[in-house]
Structures are given as C-alpha cells and as structure tokens.
Design a protein around this motif. Sequence first.
Motif, PDB file in Angstrom:
ATOM      1  N   THR C  60       0.840  -1.205   0.000  1.00 52.77           N
ATOM      2  CA  THR C  60       0.000   0.000   0.000  1.00 52.77           C
ATOM      3  C   THR C  60       0.873   1.252   0.000  1.00 52.77           C
ATOM      4  O   THR C  60       0.630   2.207  -0.750  1.00 52.77           O
ATOM      5  CB  THR C  60      -0.911   0.007   1.243  1.00 52.77           C
ATOM      6  OG1 THR C  60      -1.622  -1.218   1.286  1.00 52.77           O
ATOM      7  CG2 THR C  60      -1.890   1.170   1.206  1.00 52.77           C
ATOM      8  N   ARG C  61       1.887   1.247   0.861  1.00 51.93           N
ATOM      9  CA  ARG C  61       2.778   2.406   0.952  1.00 51.93           C
ATOM     10  C   ARG C  61       3.397   2.735  -0.414  1.00 51.93           C
ATOM     11  O   ARG C  61       3.469   3.898  -0.814  1.00 51.93           O
ATOM     12  CB  ARG C  61       3.882   2.099   1.973  1.00 51.93           C
ATOM     13  CG  ARG C  61       4.479   3.326   2.612  1.00 51.93           C
ATOM     14  CD  ARG C  61       5.543   3.008   3.648  1.00 51.93           C
ATOM     15  NE  ARG C  61       5.105   2.810   5.009  1.00 51.93           N
ATOM     16  CZ  ARG C  61       4.562   3.744   5.791  1.00 51.93           C
ATOM     17  NH1 ARG C  61       4.344   4.962   5.324  1.00 51.93           N
ATOM     18  NH2 ARG C  61       4.204   3.460   7.029  1.00 51.93           N
ATOM     19  N   LEU C  63       2.227   1.926  -3.423  1.00 54.55           N
ATOM     20  CA  LEU C  63       1.213   2.403  -4.380  1.00 54.55           C
ATOM     21  C   LEU C  63       0.870   3.867  -4.101  1.00 54.55           C
ATOM     22  O   LEU C  63       0.604   4.645  -5.022  1.00 54.55           O
ATOM     23  CB  LEU C  63      -0.037   1.515  -4.338  1.00 54.55           C
ATOM     24  CG  LEU C  63       0.185   0.088  -4.857  1.00 54.55           C
ATOM     25  CD1 LEU C  63      -1.117  -0.725  -4.721  1.00 54.55           C
ATOM     26  CD2 LEU C  63       0.655   0.067  -6.318  1.00 54.55           C
ATOM     27  N   ILE C  64       0.898   4.220  -2.842  1.00 55.53           N
ATOM     28  CA  ILE C  64       0.657   5.623  -2.463  1.00 55.53           C
ATOM     29  C   ILE C  64       1.772   6.519  -2.986  1.00 55.53           C
ATOM     30  O   ILE C  64       1.529   7.638  -3.452  1.00 55.53           O
ATOM     31  CB  ILE C  64       0.491   5.700  -0.931  1.00 55.53           C
ATOM     32  CG1 ILE C  64      -0.985   5.510  -0.648  1.00 55.53           C
ATOM     33  CG2 ILE C  64       1.012   6.983  -0.325  1.00 55.53           C
ATOM     34  CD1 ILE C  64      -1.256   4.735   0.568  1.00 55.53           C
ATOM     35  N   THR C  65       2.983   6.009  -2.920  1.00 56.59           N
ATOM     36  CA  THR C  65       4.111   6.773  -3.462  1.00 56.59           C
ATOM     37  C   THR C  65       3.967   6.928  -4.972  1.00 56.59           C
ATOM     38  O   THR C  65       4.188   8.019  -5.516  1.00 56.59           O
ATOM     39  CB  THR C  65       5.443   6.065  -3.133  1.00 56.59           C
ATOM     40  OG1 THR C  65       5.442   5.743  -1.747  1.00 56.59           O
ATOM     41  CG2 THR C  65       6.621   6.948  -3.423  1.00 56.59           C
ATOM     42  N   ALA C  67       1.225   6.944  -6.711  1.00 59.19           N
ATOM     43  CA  ALA C  67       0.153   7.913  -6.970  1.00 59.19           C
ATOM     44  C   ALA C  67       0.650   9.344  -6.768  1.00 59.19           C
ATOM     45  O   ALA C  67       0.427  10.222  -7.607  1.00 59.19           O
ATOM     46  CB  ALA C  67      -1.043   7.642  -6.052  1.00 59.19           C
ATOM     47  N   SER C  68       1.346   9.572  -5.665  1.00 57.12           N
ATOM     48  CA  SER C  68       1.821  10.934  -5.353  1.00 57.12           C
ATOM     49  C   SER C  68       2.802  11.435  -6.409  1.00 57.12           C
ATOM     50  O   SER C  68       2.708  12.569  -6.878  1.00 57.12           O
ATOM     51  CB  SER C  68       2.526  10.955  -3.991  1.00 57.12           C
ATOM     52  OG  SER C  68       1.667  10.489  -2.982  1.00 57.12           O
ATOM     53  N   HIS C  81      10.587   4.293  -7.345  1.00 57.83           N
ATOM     54  CA  HIS C  81       9.495   3.731  -6.552  1.00 57.83           C
ATOM     55  C   HIS C  81       8.648   2.722  -7.325  1.00 57.83           C
ATOM     56  O   HIS C  81       7.920   1.954  -6.708  1.00 57.83           O
ATOM     57  CB  HIS C  81       8.661   4.841  -5.916  1.00 57.83           C
ATOM     58  CG  HIS C  81       9.362   5.426  -4.725  1.00 57.83           C
ATOM     59  ND1 HIS C  81       9.361   4.817  -3.503  1.00 57.83           N
ATOM     60  CD2 HIS C  81      10.139   6.524  -4.586  1.00 57.83           C
ATOM     61  CE1 HIS C  81      10.084   5.525  -2.644  1.00 57.83           C
ATOM     62  NE2 HIS C  81      10.570   6.577  -3.281  1.00 57.83           N
ATOM     63  N   VAL C  98      -3.314   2.085 -10.555  1.00 64.03           N
ATOM     64  CA  VAL C  98      -3.143   3.278  -9.715  1.00 64.03           C
ATOM     65  C   VAL C  98      -2.855   4.505 -10.586  1.00 64.03           C
ATOM     66  O   VAL C  98      -3.429   5.578 -10.385  1.00 64.03           O
ATOM     67  CB  VAL C  98      -2.007   3.049  -8.688  1.00 64.03           C
ATOM     68  CG1 VAL C  98      -1.536   4.363  -8.076  1.00 64.03           C
ATOM     69  CG2 VAL C  98      -2.479   2.091  -7.600  1.00 64.03           C
TER      70      VAL C  98
ATOM     71  N   GLN E 101       2.856  10.267   5.187  1.00 61.65           N
ATOM     72  CA  GLN E 101       3.846   9.761   4.236  1.00 61.65           C
ATOM     73  C   GLN E 101       4.015  10.685   3.028  1.00 61.65           C
ATOM     74  O   GLN E 101       5.125  10.882   2.531  1.00 61.65           O
ATOM     75  CB  GLN E 101       3.455   8.362   3.757  1.00 61.65           C
ATOM     76  CG  GLN E 101       4.558   7.727   2.898  1.00 61.65           C
ATOM     77  CD  GLN E 101       4.075   6.528   2.131  1.00 61.65           C
ATOM     78  OE1 GLN E 101       3.083   5.905   2.515  1.00 61.65           O
ATOM     79  NE2 GLN E 101       4.763   6.192   1.063  1.00 61.65           N
ATOM     80  N   TYR E 105       6.871  13.600  -0.421  1.00 57.91           N
ATOM     81  CA  TYR E 105       6.780  13.854  -1.876  1.00 57.91           C
ATOM     82  C   TYR E 105       6.225  15.240  -2.190  1.00 57.91           C
ATOM     83  O   TYR E 105       6.688  15.905  -3.094  1.00 57.91           O
ATOM     84  CB  TYR E 105       5.897  12.794  -2.556  1.00 57.91           C
ATOM     85  CG  TYR E 105       6.200  11.440  -2.019  1.00 57.91           C
ATOM     86  CD1 TYR E 105       7.497  10.925  -2.118  1.00 57.91           C
ATOM     87  CD2 TYR E 105       5.247  10.679  -1.339  1.00 57.91           C
ATOM     88  CE1 TYR E 105       7.818   9.704  -1.569  1.00 57.91           C
ATOM     89  CE2 TYR E 105       5.554   9.451  -0.795  1.00 57.91           C
ATOM     90  CZ  TYR E 105       6.843   8.976  -0.911  1.00 57.91           C
ATOM     91  OH  TYR E 105       7.164   7.781  -0.344  1.00 57.91           O
TER      92      TYR E 105
END
Lengths: 125, 125, 125, 125, 125, 125
Positions: C60-61, C63-65, C67-68, C81, C98, E101, E105
């Motif tokens: 999850t972490r 995938l969040i990166t 996305a960001s 990433h 994503v 988190q 970014y």
Amino acid sequence: MDDREAAEKTGKTADLYFSTVKNEEKPYALWKEFDRELAKDLSLFITGRMYSREKIPHTTRQLITVASLTVLSRPEELKLHIHAALNVGCTKEDIAEVIFQTSVYGGVPAANTALKVLKEVLAER
Amino acid sequence: MDDREAAEKTGKTADLYFSTVKNEEKPYALWKEFDRELAKDLSLFITGRMYSREKIPHTTRQLITVASLTVLSRPEELKLHIHAALNVGCTKEDIAEVIFQTSVYGGVPAANTALKVLKEVLAER
Amino acid sequence: MDDREAAEKTGKTADLYFSTVKNEEKPYALWKEFDRELAKDLSLFITGRMYSREKIPHTTRQLITVASLTVLSRPEELKLHIHAALNVGCTKEDIAEVIFQTSVYGGVPAANTALKVLKEVLAER
Amino acid sequence: MDDREAAEKTGKTADLYFSTVKNEEKPYALWKEFDRELAKDLSLFITGRMYSREKIPHTTRQLITVASLTVLSRPEELKLHIHAALNVGCTKEDIAEVIFQTSVYGGVPAANTALKVLKEVLAER
Amino acid sequence: MDDREAAEKTGKTADLYFSTVKNEEKPYALWKEFDRELAKDLSLFITGRMYSREKIPHTTRQLITVASLTVLSRPEELKLHIHAALNVGCTKEDIAEVIFQTSVYGGVPAANTALKVLKEVLAER
Amino acid sequence: MDDREAAEKTGKTADLYFSTVKNEEKPYALWKEFDRELAKDLSLFITGRMYSREKIPHTTRQLITVASLTVLSRPEELKLHIHAALNVGCTKEDIAEVIFQTSVYGGVPAANTALKVLKEVLAER
C-alpha cells in the motif's frame, strides 16, 4: 524610471548575472524568435525593473530564485539561475543548503532534481 | 548530533521563529493529535536538524521559506513563516520584495495571494 | 526509537525497496556529495522512521508513493518507486491501475508520463 | 449519445487533430499496452464525448489546451496539442501569443519551456 | 460494458462511497447545473467505469485518492474522499499515515492542510 | 510603445475587463499598498503591454486566462477573470465548457473548484 534607464539597467544586470551563460540559452534569445517587441518588454520588465531594484542583495535575490525554481521543478531555468547565483557570489554550499531546505515545502523529489542540476553546473564550470 | 541535542536546538529555534504564533496554530500541535511519536520525529528533523543549521542566516532562510510557500500557494503555512521572518529581523519591505519577485517564476496570482497574507499578518501584529 | 535502531531499520527497509536500483541512482548517494551529515539525517528520517513504520503494508505504501509522484509529475523519483513497488510484491497491473486512477485527480498528461516510466522500468527488468 | 456514435465521433475528431502525429506517440497506443478496455473508455470519453462537442470552435479548444499544458508544464503532451492546434487552423503567432500570455499566471519558466516545444514542432513540420 | 451496465455500477459505487455526503456537496450536483449530458458522461466514466473496476480493493483505491488530493492540495475534494475512505473501511489511522507519508513527496505544508481536513471530517461524523 | 501610450492602453483595457469588479478587489490596489512604483510597472506591463495587444480576440484571451487559472487552482484570481470574460462577451456556457475541458489536463477537482467560482460570480451579477 523611463525606458532608456530601464534598458541600461537591463544590460548591466544581465551582464552581472548571466555572463557565464551562452547567448542562445538565454530566454531573451528564445522570445525574440517569436516576438521582438514583447521580448524587449519582458526583458526590460524582469531584468531592468525587477532584478535591478536594490531592495535586497543580489545574493539573496538569487537564492530566492533557486528556491522558487526548485519547488516548482523547473530544471532548465534553474540551471541559468544557479549560474547567476554563483556569479553574484553565492557559494555552492549556500545553494545546496537552500535546495535541501526547500524539501520541507516542495517535497524531496523536487529537491533531488535541483541537486542534480547543481551538480551538473558545478561540473561544467 | 544526538536526539537530546536535536531536542534542545528544536526548542531554541522554535522559540526564535514562532514566539508570536499561538500554540494551537503550530503544525506540531496538529501532528500530535494523530501520532505523538511521528510528531516528535518530524519536529526534531525539521526544526532541530534543518532550521537550526547555521549555514545560512535565519533571515535568508525565512525569506527562502516565504518564496517557496508563495509559489506553491500554501497560504496557511505562509502565515506562520511571515511571522517567523519578522521575528528573526526581516522587514515587511524585504518580505514584499521577495513575494513580488516570485511572480516571475510562480505567476502573479500566487504572489497576490501571498501579499494578502502579508497584509493580514501585519494588521494582526 | 533511537538513532542506532533507526539506522538498522533504514538499512533493512532500503534493502527491501531498492535492491534493484543502482547505488549511484539513489538519492542518498546524491545527498552525500553535498552534505554527509544531512544526508544521514534525511535517510534516517525518511527510510528509517517513516517507511519502516508498520502501520500500513509496504505494498500500500508504495502504491501511495506511485500515486503521489504521478500527480506531481516527478518521473525520475517515480522510476525508483516503481522498482520498490515491484520489489515488495505489487504487480504491474496494480501499478498501472493506480496510475490510470490518478488521471482523475492530476490530469491525463501526468498519468501518461507515469505510464511511460512504468513501461521503461518493465522493459529494463 | 450511445457508444457507437461516440466511437464515430472519436475517430473523426482524432483524425482532425492528430493526423500529423505518429500512432506510437498517441496516448491511446500507450493506454492499450496496459488495459485495452480502459484505453477504449478513456478515448471515447475524452475525444468522443468531450473534444467533439461543438460548443466552442476547435481553434479555441486547442488554444485552451495549449494554455493549460503550458502552465502545468507538460511538454510531451503539449507537443501533441501544438500539432492539433496547427491542424485545426491556429497560426504559430496565435500559439506563441497564448504561451506568452500564460507567463502572467503560471510564471515565465513554464512559458519558456512551452516556447521551446513550439519551436521544435515548427522545425519538424 | 454498455451504458446501462455502467449506470448501474455508477449508482452502486456512489452509494458505497458517498452515502455520508450530502447530495448538494457532490460534484455530480454541480456538474448538472451547467451541463446535464456532460454531467452524466463524467459520472458514468469516473464512478461507473473507473472506480467500480475491481482490480484493486476499494480501501487501496481510496487511500490512493487521499494521497493524490493531499499532494495536489485540493481540500474540498479531499473531504469527500476522506468520507469515502472511512465508508469503505479505512481507519483514521490509515488515513493519517498516508497523509504523513505524502509529506516526503508533496511537502509538509500540503500534508498539514490535509490533516486539518481529516480532523474536521472526524469531528463531523 | 512608450510609457504614456502604455498607460493609456492600460486604462482602456482595465475598463473593458474589470468594470464590474470593485477597486479594492483589483490586484493593482493591493500592489500599491506595498510598492507604488512596482505596482505601476506591473500594471503597465500586464494590462498595457500584454492584454492590450490585438493579436487574439479579447474573448479568446479571457478563456485562456480562465483555463490557466482553473488548472493552477487560483480561485480568487479566477473570480476577477470570469468577470472579465463575461464583460468582453463570453457566455456562461463558453466559460463552463472551458472549465469542463481543462479537467482532462489539470484533473477534475481543480475544475470543480472553478465551477463553484463560476456559479458564485453568476449569482452575484
């Protein structure tokens, strides 16, 4: 300030900042290819009426430019202003410090891109 | 620098910057509501290990923060750092000059928002 | 968590995420060239104290990166990433999904750039 | 409008806009490599249901795209839409004017990047 | 998938995500005031064809939305999606972790704004 | 063009665009509070030398401004230019169409914010 005075200041400030940048890499050269009059107006406004104001030292002004271009992630323009920062007397340590600090506001990836540009400029000079 | 030393520097630098900001408006208060340990880590890192470095003067550091937050359009955070800039000795003229200058990089609308924040902070103090 | 413990977690998490990334492409290598102490502080903070928290799964972490970094359009950092996401067990379908989804928030052009980076990383591995 | 009608409009509008762009440079080709169904949905939505609406002239629509992609600094996508703008009848002077104007909103560096893309497209055609 | 099927999925997914959001605060209500047909197309595309895909779990999808809206600093839209994240089963700790988190970014100020929105939504529910 | 001519054009163009905007809401009023000379320079440059150029129609120019301010998410400035767009003859349908279209480039949340501003301006007039 009239246009003649602005033109003088434009020349003087451009020399101070960008003496180590090739002419064809300066925005003015690019603008002129599309519109000579607007190129002149933009140049007189930005360099002549804004940068040449003596309200804050040129070193501070250039570090502010470095910070802004870092968080906005504009590496091509940043290259020109890292030259300008070094030309007015900022050290490479000052510039690195400013870039590191902006990571708090604009994120670490934007700062990384800027550090790579700094490294590149230092290697060239 | 160990964590105890970083904690001391965090306290000292936070006092220097944010003495005129209410506790509940400080990011640290917000972070603590969600995660006490991370709040401490973030605070030690940003204030203790970054801001307290003495590589560039606090006035330059705060003007750089003002520039970054202006072009990113982060008015709430900008308010805190206009306080900090004034608290370390920047004048309102310095701050206005920096904001005006960033209009070249981040556009005029972002600078306008920042000038409104500056006006608001000056009215409050 | 003290600095020694953070250092251990930094090493372990960095191995988990970036084993397929060349050392010279890692931000830590870049930071060290400019400031060894700050490089260490940044690394301990981001990798040791942030990424190694076990509040959400590493998949999850990452995938969040992804996305960001997609919506911010930071293709160089995204490359690292996407490696990390694949290394912790995300599939290429997850990553593509994503990126497609973020087109609603950050626009289609930013997503297109990210898909090109994904394609490039997949071709390399 | 049903999907068959949207598909027809998609084809027609894509031909009008992107006849001078190589297939492999079109976002649709990229999307298809990751998800054929979503690629079709995205294409029908953006080109078929959005661009083919006849509420504003295609020339205005493309100048708006140029402005948006300039201030967001998305040079790869901008290249496609400078082609589209020229293909629907905008002149290079119109496009340059729009880019110069956006410097007020999104800053001069973003406009400089866009002018370089315009120069590149004009050289290619 | 035809339009009727997309419409069904749109309704079902919208109920799952936004049952705790007032109708007049939903984008669909806003879009309809300006263009009924485009409002329907946008809704079918985003909610029906994108969100209802079952490639990644709804919890992951919403955390990705939270991350994207945080770094882009879109607090109004973030509010809706913090509701959606909680409605599909994310905990407030998950959401806070994601926001913290993203500070790496997109910078700390954007994360602070998002934490305030999270606090506000939690207070309302 | 000399400064006197630029001043005339500035007045004329400002009247055309902003007759329905209160003086204290205009950027010029804000700039003057901090620096009278720079306020004049900025105004002559932006309104006198940029907006008054007759290279593209005022309606196109204002739609371009609406698009730029939408994707950059600058709602306060957007309000002024939605007034300007309506004052030079754009319809509310044109403005809504432009905002909807930009959702493809700058994302749907930024477009939603802009539609709310449009709704607000229409309600006021």
